[in-house]
Scaffold this motif. Structure first.
Motif, mmCIF file in Angstrom:
data_model
loop_
_atom_site.group_PDB
_atom_site.id
_atom_site.type_symbol
_atom_site.label_atom_id
_atom_site.label_comp_id
_atom_site.label_asym_id
_atom_site.label_seq_id
_atom_site.Cartn_x
_atom_site.Cartn_y
_atom_site.Cartn_z
ATOM 1 N N ASP A 51 -48.757 -40.108 -3.478
ATOM 2 C CA ASP A 51 -48.385 -39.135 -4.499
ATOM 3 C C ASP A 51 -48.274 -37.784 -3.813
ATOM 4 O O ASP A 51 -48.928 -37.543 -2.803
ATOM 5 N N ALA A 93 -45.754 -32.384 -13.835
ATOM 6 C CA ALA A 93 -46.417 -33.695 -13.830
ATOM 7 C C ALA A 93 -47.182 -33.913 -12.528
ATOM 8 O O ALA A 93 -48.314 -34.410 -12.533
ATOM 9 N N ILE A 94 -46.586 -33.538 -11.409
ATOM 10 C CA ILE A 94 -47.260 -33.684 -10.117
ATOM 11 C C ILE A 94 -48.493 -32.792 -10.059
ATOM 12 O O ILE A 94 -49.571 -33.231 -9.645
ATOM 13 N N HIS A 106 -51.132 -45.822 -2.928
ATOM 14 C CA HIS A 106 -51.689 -44.632 -3.583
ATOM 15 C C HIS A 106 -50.946 -43.352 -3.213
ATOM 16 O O HIS A 106 -51.506 -42.270 -3.255
ATOM 17 N N ASN A 157 -44.326 -40.073 -6.757
ATOM 18 C CA ASN A 157 -45.320 -41.115 -6.514
ATOM 19 C C ASN A 157 -44.727 -42.500 -6.272
ATOM 20 O O ASN A 157 -45.457 -43.477 -6.219
ATOM 21 N N GLU A 167 -53.962 -24.688 -12.711
ATOM 22 C CA GLU A 167 -53.834 -25.587 -11.563
ATOM 23 C C GLU A 167 -54.466 -25.024 -10.295
ATOM 24 O O GLU A 167 -54.738 -25.767 -9.360
ATOM 25 N N ASP A 211 -43.184 -44.564 -8.121
ATOM 26 C CA ASP A 211 -43.361 -45.594 -9.144
ATOM 27 C C ASP A 211 -42.046 -45.961 -9.831
ATOM 28 O O ASP A 211 -42.031 -46.762 -10.756
ATOM 29 N N SER A 243 -50.297 -31.881 -12.493
ATOM 30 C CA SER A 243 -51.334 -32.438 -13.359
ATOM 31 C C SER A 243 -52.061 -33.598 -12.688
ATOM 32 O O SER A 243 -53.236 -33.838 -12.975
ATOM 33 N N ARG A 244 -51.376 -34.320 -11.780
ATOM 34 C CA ARG A 244 -52.012 -35.452 -11.098
ATOM 35 C C ARG A 244 -52.800 -35.018 -9.871
ATOM 36 O O ARG A 244 -53.902 -35.514 -9.630
ATOM 37 N N ILE A 245 -52.221 -34.143 -9.062
ATOM 38 C CA ILE A 245 -52.856 -33.850 -7.765
ATOM 39 C C ILE A 245 -53.190 -32.381 -7.566
ATOM 40 O O ILE A 245 -53.781 -32.020 -6.558
ATOM 41 N N ASP A 270 -41.901 -38.733 -14.292
ATOM 42 C CA ASP A 270 -43.247 -38.265 -13.954
ATOM 43 C C ASP A 270 -43.288 -37.609 -12.574
ATOM 44 O O ASP A 270 -44.360 -37.392 -12.003
ATOM 45 N N ASP A 271 -42.119 -37.251 -12.056
ATOM 46 C CA ASP A 271 -42.039 -36.570 -10.765
ATOM 47 C C ASP A 271 -41.640 -35.104 -10.906
ATOM 48 O O ASP A 271 -41.215 -34.475 -9.937
#
Length: 140
Positions: free
Chosen positions: A40, A57-58, A38, A45, A107, A47, A60-62, A52-53
């Motif tokens: 990130d 993008a980061i 998990h 992350n 954000e 992946d 938006s995820r965290i 998506d790094d």
């Protein structure tokens, strides 16, 4: 040489290696570690998809900042931009600056000090404007 850094190397548990490059007016940090479940964060992350790094993008995820309940320390320090950082914001390309001005307030909704500390918003904008600059990518 004016671009010669002073370097501090640290070997931490779980095969984590941390390097601090101390320049005249700022720090660069390099963190090397094996993948964790998990995982990130600012470095991505793990992946295998660099698309998506991106900073956006980061965020938006965290989110743009660590939530208060997840801080390692009890208090946050007020963020104050240096004169060099202020100048950098003026050099941010118009399209990137507009993007940052739209993304950062969203954000930072969960960050209480964002309302009272201009530096929080400005540091977010710096991340978006210069988070993928040539020097950063070369040193990563």
């Amino acid at each position: 040489d004016e671009w010669q850094p002073h370097i501090v190397h640290m070997q931490l548990p779980l095969n984590v290696r941390f390097t601090v490059l101390r320049w005249e007016n700022y720090l660069d940090l390099r963190l090397v570690m094996p993948r964790q479940p998990h995982q990130d964060g600012s470095c991505g992350n793990f992946d295998g998809n660099p698309m998506d790094d991106t900073t956006v993008a980061i965020f938006s995820r965290i989110g743009a900042r660590v939530p208060a309940g997840e801080l390692l320390f009890q208090n946050r320090v007020d963020i104050q931009l240096t004169s060099v950082e202020e100048k950098l914001l003026h050099l941010c390309p118009k399209q990137q600056k507009e993007k940052a001005a739209a993304v950062c307030p969203r954000e930072l909704l969960h960050v209480p000090e964002a309302e009272t500390n201009r530096g929080v918003l400005m540091s977010c904008m710096l991340d978006i404007c210069f988070g993928a600059n040539e020097h950063t990518l070369r040193m990563a």
